[in-house]
Design a protein around this motif. Structure first.
Motif, PDB file in Angstrom:
ATOM      1  N   LEU A   1      -9.405 -14.637  -8.866  1.00 44.99           N
ATOM      2  CA  LEU A   1      -9.771 -13.509  -9.709  1.00 44.99           C
ATOM      3  C   LEU A   1      -9.477 -12.226  -8.945  1.00 44.99           C
ATOM      4  CD1 LEU A   1     -11.148 -12.257 -12.239  1.00 44.99           C
ATOM      5  CD2 LEU A   1     -13.341 -12.510 -11.023  1.00 44.99           C
ATOM      6  N   SER A   2      -8.624 -11.380  -9.514  1.00 43.32           N
ATOM      7  CA  SER A   2      -8.287 -10.091  -8.897  1.00 43.32           C
ATOM      8  C   SER A   2      -8.851  -8.967  -9.749  1.00 43.32           C
ATOM      9  CB  SER A   2      -6.773  -9.931  -8.758  1.00 43.32           C
ATOM     10  OG  SER A   2      -6.229 -10.955  -7.948  1.00 43.32           O
ATOM     11  N   TRP A   3      -9.357  -7.944  -9.094  1.00 43.32           N
ATOM     12  CA  TRP A   3      -9.972  -6.791  -9.770  1.00 43.32           C
ATOM     13  C   TRP A   3      -9.220  -5.547  -9.307  1.00 43.32           C
ATOM     14  CZ3 TRP A   3     -16.008  -5.910  -9.375  1.00 43.32           C
ATOM     15  CH2 TRP A   3     -16.419  -4.981 -10.349  1.00 43.32           C
ATOM     16  N   VAL A   4      -8.637  -4.829 -10.238  1.00 49.04           N
ATOM     17  CA  VAL A   4      -7.775  -3.693  -9.908  1.00 49.04           C
ATOM     18  C   VAL A   4      -8.237  -2.459 -10.672  1.00 49.04           C
ATOM     19  CG1 VAL A   4      -5.405  -2.816  -9.905  1.00 49.04           C
ATOM     20  CG2 VAL A   4      -5.826  -5.266  -9.601  1.00 49.04           C
ATOM     21  N   MET A   5      -8.231  -1.326 -10.000  1.00 51.78           N
ATOM     22  CA  MET A   5      -8.486  -0.046 -10.670  1.00 51.78           C
ATOM     23  C   MET A   5      -7.350   0.914 -10.355  1.00 51.78           C
ATOM     24  SD  MET A   5     -11.500   2.840 -10.205  1.00 51.78           S
ATOM     25  CE  MET A   5     -12.808   1.936 -11.020  1.00 51.78           C
ATOM     26  N   ASN A   6      -6.793   1.517 -11.389  1.00 48.67           N
ATOM     27  CA  ASN A   6      -5.857   2.618 -11.248  1.00 48.67           C
ATOM     28  C   ASN A   6      -6.504   3.843 -11.875  1.00 48.67           C
ATOM     29  OD1 ASN A   6      -3.338   1.372 -10.128  1.00 48.67           O
ATOM     30  ND2 ASN A   6      -3.580   0.086 -11.937  1.00 48.67           N
ATOM     31  N   GLY A   7      -6.731   4.854 -11.061  1.00 45.64           N
ATOM     32  CA  GLY A   7      -7.441   6.014 -11.573  1.00 45.64           C
ATOM     33  C   GLY A   7      -6.948   7.319 -10.975  1.00 45.64           C
ATOM     34  N   SER A   8      -7.556   8.394 -11.387  1.00 46.61           N
ATOM     35  CA  SER A   8      -7.234   9.711 -10.859  1.00 46.61           C
ATOM     36  C   SER A   8      -8.502  10.543 -10.808  1.00 46.61           C
ATOM     37  CB  SER A   8      -6.173  10.412 -11.709  1.00 46.61           C
ATOM     38  OG  SER A   8      -6.630  10.559 -13.040  1.00 46.61           O
ATOM     39  N   LEU A   9      -8.475  11.538  -9.950  1.00 48.25           N
ATOM     40  CA  LEU A   9      -9.619  12.424  -9.758  1.00 48.25           C
ATOM     41  C   LEU A   9      -9.272  13.830 -10.240  1.00 48.25           C
ATOM     42  CD1 LEU A   9     -10.503  11.344  -6.117  1.00 48.25           C
ATOM     43  CD2 LEU A   9     -11.954  10.955  -8.110  1.00 48.25           C
ATOM     44  N   PRO A  10     -10.280  14.615 -10.617  1.00 49.25           N
ATOM     45  CA  PRO A  10     -10.022  16.035 -10.877  1.00 49.25           C
ATOM     46  C   PRO A  10      -9.382  16.678  -9.648  1.00 49.25           C
ATOM     47  CG  PRO A  10     -12.246  15.415 -11.577  1.00 49.25           C
ATOM     48  CD  PRO A  10     -11.697  14.253 -10.807  1.00 49.25           C
ATOM     49  N   TRP A  11      -8.506  17.654  -9.852  1.00 49.70           N
ATOM     50  CA  TRP A  11      -7.739  18.213  -8.734  1.00 49.70           C
ATOM     51  C   TRP A  11      -8.621  18.730  -7.609  1.00 49.70           C
ATOM     52  CZ3 TRP A  11      -8.591  23.165  -7.188  1.00 49.70           C
ATOM     53  CH2 TRP A  11      -9.257  24.006  -8.082  1.00 49.70           C
ATOM     54  N   PHE A  12      -9.826  19.246  -7.956  1.00 50.93           N
ATOM     55  CA  PHE A  12     -10.683  19.835  -6.924  1.00 50.93           C
ATOM     56  C   PHE A  12     -11.384  18.771  -6.077  1.00 50.93           C
ATOM     57  CE2 PHE A  12     -13.025  19.593 -10.916  1.00 50.93           C
ATOM     58  CZ  PHE A  12     -14.197  18.940 -10.557  1.00 50.93           C
ATOM     59  N   LEU A  13     -11.226  17.492  -6.459  1.00 52.38           N
ATOM     60  CA  LEU A  13     -11.809  16.402  -5.668  1.00 52.38           C
ATOM     61  C   LEU A  13     -10.727  15.602  -4.950  1.00 52.38           C
ATOM     62  CD1 LEU A  13     -14.562  15.070  -8.112  1.00 52.38           C
ATOM     63  CD2 LEU A  13     -14.868  16.525  -6.104  1.00 52.38           C
ATOM     64  N   PHE A  14      -9.573  16.231  -4.689  1.00 55.44           N
ATOM     65  CA  PHE A  14      -8.454  15.537  -4.042  1.00 55.44           C
ATOM     66  C   PHE A  14      -8.864  14.933  -2.702  1.00 55.44           C
ATOM     67  CE2 PHE A  14      -8.428  19.755  -2.237  1.00 55.44           C
ATOM     68  CZ  PHE A  14      -8.084  19.560  -0.904  1.00 55.44           C
ATOM     69  N   TRP A  15      -9.785  15.600  -2.023  1.00 58.49           N
ATOM     70  CA  TRP A  15     -10.215  15.152  -0.698  1.00 58.49           C
ATOM     71  C   TRP A  15     -11.022  13.851  -0.752  1.00 58.49           C
ATOM     72  CZ3 TRP A  15     -15.516  14.858  -0.413  1.00 58.49           C
ATOM     73  CH2 TRP A  15     -16.220  15.553  -1.406  1.00 58.49           C
ATOM     74  N   MET A  16     -11.440  13.443  -1.947  1.00 56.58           N
ATOM     75  CA  MET A  16     -12.246  12.230  -2.084  1.00 56.58           C
ATOM     76  C   MET A  16     -11.401  10.967  -2.280  1.00 56.58           C
ATOM     77  SD  MET A  16     -15.547  13.186  -4.439  1.00 56.58           S
ATOM     78  CE  MET A  16     -15.969  11.440  -4.537  1.00 56.58           C
ATOM     79  N   ARG A  17     -10.074  11.099  -2.399  1.00 53.39           N
ATOM     80  CA  ARG A  17      -9.254   9.943  -2.755  1.00 53.39           C
ATOM     81  C   ARG A  17      -9.411   8.795  -1.746  1.00 53.39           C
ATOM     82  NH1 ARG A  17      -2.836  10.454  -3.340  1.00 53.39           N
ATOM     83  NH2 ARG A  17      -3.009  10.651  -1.066  1.00 53.39           N
ATOM     84  N   ARG A  18      -9.331   9.106  -0.457  1.00 57.34           N
ATOM     85  CA  ARG A  18      -9.452   8.050   0.552  1.00 57.34           C
ATOM     86  C   ARG A  18     -10.835   7.406   0.502  1.00 57.34           C
ATOM     87  NH1 ARG A  18      -9.278   8.607   7.080  1.00 57.34           N
ATOM     88  NH2 ARG A  18      -8.956   6.405   7.572  1.00 57.34           N
ATOM     89  N   ASN A  19     -11.873   8.243   0.310  1.00 58.46           N
ATOM     90  CA  ASN A  19     -13.225   7.702   0.189  1.00 58.46           C
ATOM     91  C   ASN A  19     -13.340   6.782  -1.017  1.00 58.46           C
ATOM     92  OD1 ASN A  19     -13.861   9.249   2.361  1.00 58.46           O
ATOM     93  ND2 ASN A  19     -15.340  10.559   1.341  1.00 58.46           N
TER      94      ASN A  19
ATOM     95  N   GLU B   1     -11.006   5.011  -2.481  1.00 57.42           N
ATOM     96  CA  GLU B   1     -10.297   3.761  -2.229  1.00 57.42           C
ATOM     97  C   GLU B   1     -11.113   2.843  -1.321  1.00 57.42           C
ATOM     98  OE1 GLU B   1      -6.688   5.348  -0.678  1.00 57.42           O
ATOM     99  OE2 GLU B   1      -5.756   5.612  -2.647  1.00 57.42           O
ATOM    100  N   THR B   2     -11.759   3.431  -0.309  1.00 61.21           N
ATOM    101  CA  THR B   2     -12.547   2.622   0.626  1.00 61.21           C
ATOM    102  C   THR B   2     -13.807   2.092  -0.026  1.00 61.21           C
ATOM    103  OG1 THR B   2     -11.718   3.842   2.543  1.00 61.21           O
ATOM    104  CG2 THR B   2     -13.805   2.653   2.816  1.00 61.21           C
ATOM    105  N   TYR B   3     -14.591   2.981  -0.625  1.00 58.23           N
ATOM    106  CA  TYR B   3     -15.907   2.567  -1.123  1.00 58.23           C
ATOM    107  C   TYR B   3     -15.816   1.744  -2.407  1.00 58.23           C
ATOM    108  CZ  TYR B   3     -17.954   5.461   2.483  1.00 58.23           C
ATOM    109  OH  TYR B   3     -18.315   5.976   3.698  1.00 58.23           O
ATOM    110  N   ILE B   4     -14.878   2.070  -3.288  1.00 58.14           N
ATOM    111  CA  ILE B   4     -14.712   1.228  -4.468  1.00 58.14           C
ATOM    112  C   ILE B   4     -14.226  -0.154  -4.045  1.00 58.14           C
ATOM    113  CG2 ILE B   4     -13.378   0.883  -6.588  1.00 58.14           C
ATOM    114  CD1 ILE B   4     -13.494   3.881  -7.037  1.00 58.14           C
ATOM    115  N   GLY B   5     -13.355  -0.203  -3.036  1.00 60.25           N
ATOM    116  CA  GLY B   5     -12.906  -1.493  -2.522  1.00 60.25           C
ATOM    117  C   GLY B   5     -14.068  -2.331  -2.005  1.00 60.25           C
TER     118      GLY B   5
ATOM    119  N   ALA C   1     -15.411  -5.880  -3.633  1.00 60.51           N
ATOM    120  CA  ALA C   1     -15.597  -7.091  -2.829  1.00 60.51           C
ATOM    121  C   ALA C   1     -16.993  -7.675  -3.050  1.00 60.51           C
ATOM    122  CB  ALA C   1     -15.378  -6.779  -1.349  1.00 60.51           C
ATOM    123  N   ARG C   2     -18.021  -6.808  -3.111  1.00 55.51           N
ATOM    124  CA  ARG C   2     -19.390  -7.298  -3.361  1.00 55.51           C
ATOM    125  C   ARG C   2     -19.515  -7.886  -4.765  1.00 55.51           C
ATOM    126  NH1 ARG C   2     -23.140  -4.004  -3.958  1.00 55.51           N
ATOM    127  NH2 ARG C   2     -21.976  -2.043  -4.139  1.00 55.51           N
TER     128      ARG C   2
END
Length: 309
Positions: A109-127, A129-133, A137-138
């Protein structure tokens, strides 16, 4: 808009049809959702038909915000495509996909998300990817447990903010990736017990793991597994010690399998972030109130302490 992609997978001892039907049924999501572990007050509603194209799962709560998931495509038993719409704390829309594949007598079973953030939250992208990952997993561990056993052995409760005493911990220090932490800790505690027995050290102190400050973005954790030992006991060769200062800490209690302890840690951080508690940059604690040697998995009690400033 800053785009991100998250993907995690797990092998399940069940046929593809059972895995598909479980995930496609929104009525099961409260059982294995990785986001509701401390949000006991959250209001969840599901459309009368929970497992068809157009079925919707809605949530609203203090710690989880507000949003909904809608089944956009159901290709039994291969693929589920959902539209995920967040309304609070900020508006965004993402595509979520579950793929189901038979693999050597099991089902992946694979779980995939493709999403985007508001432009002013660009700095959150790495976070994100890490925390949603980590959340995925949980969630995958819990859906596997539910499919294979019919239940999920995990309950996390916020006990509040407490003063915790200073502790002297004697044991062994290790490091590993998050996905390896269970097996590595098990082996480390076995070595600690051998060393304590060899040096005739008391084994009646608290059993715990001390997590040292680590880089969550790299998924690498450093920790010491051991026992609380009185200051008058000499440190023998082959073991290390760490001194934990008295502190104010957020206490979350977990009851259930060690496999699901990540739920308590996630819940603790979720609660602290929402309540705007500032975390202290010192060691965090995982104290085991009983052990698998004499306790069933559903009755294992673990106390999580997240020190605050």
């Amino acid at each position: 808009m800053p785009a991100y992609r998250v993907e995690r997978s797990i092998l399940i001892d069940a046929d593809a049809e059972k895995v598909f039907d479980t995930v496609a049924d929104f009525n099961t999501w409260n059982i294995w959702s990785p986001w509701l572990v401390i949000a006991h007050e959250a209001v969840v509603t599901v459309t009368d038909d929970p497992n068809s194209v157009g079925s919707i799962y809605r949530w609203s709560g203090e710690f989880v915000g507000r949003g909904e998931v809608e089944h956009a495509q159901l290709d039994r038993p291969r693929k589920i495509v959902d539209t995920l719409r967040f309304e609070k704390p900020f508006k965004s829309t993402s595509q979520v996909e579950f793929s189901v594949q038979s693999e050597a007598g099991q089902t992946r079973l694979s779980w995939v998300m493709n999403g985007s953030l508001p432009w002013f939250l660009f700095w959150m992208r790495r976070n994100m990817e890490t925390y949603i990952g980590m959340d995925y997993a949980r969630g995958l561990k819990m859906v596997r447990e539910y499919i294979q056993t019919g239940r999920v052995l995990s309950k996390s409760t916020v006990e509040g903010i407490e003063k915790i005493p200073a502790r002297r911990v004697v044991g062994l220090r290790e490091s590993c990736q998050l996905e390896e932490i269970g097996p590595v800790m098990g082996k480390t505690f076995a070595r600690v017990a051998e060393e304590f027995s060899r040096h005739n050290l008391p084994l009646d102190g608290e059993i715990l793991s001390v997590y040292h400050p680590s880089d969550m973005m790299k998924g690498q954790f450093e920790f010491t597994c051991g026992f609380v030992v009185d200051s008058g006991v000499a440190l023998p060769p082959g073991l290390v010690e760490c001194s934990i200062p008295a502190a104010k800490a957020l206490h979350v209690k977990h009851v259930g399998s060690y496999e699901n302890l990540g739920n308590a840690w996630s819940g603790a951080h979720q609660f602290a972030n929402y309540r705007k508690h500032k975390l202290a940059k010192i060691e965090t604690l995982e104290i085991y109130r009983n052990t698998p040697q004499d306790t069933a998995d559903e009755d294992l009690v673990t106390d999580i302490y997240l020190p605050l400033r």
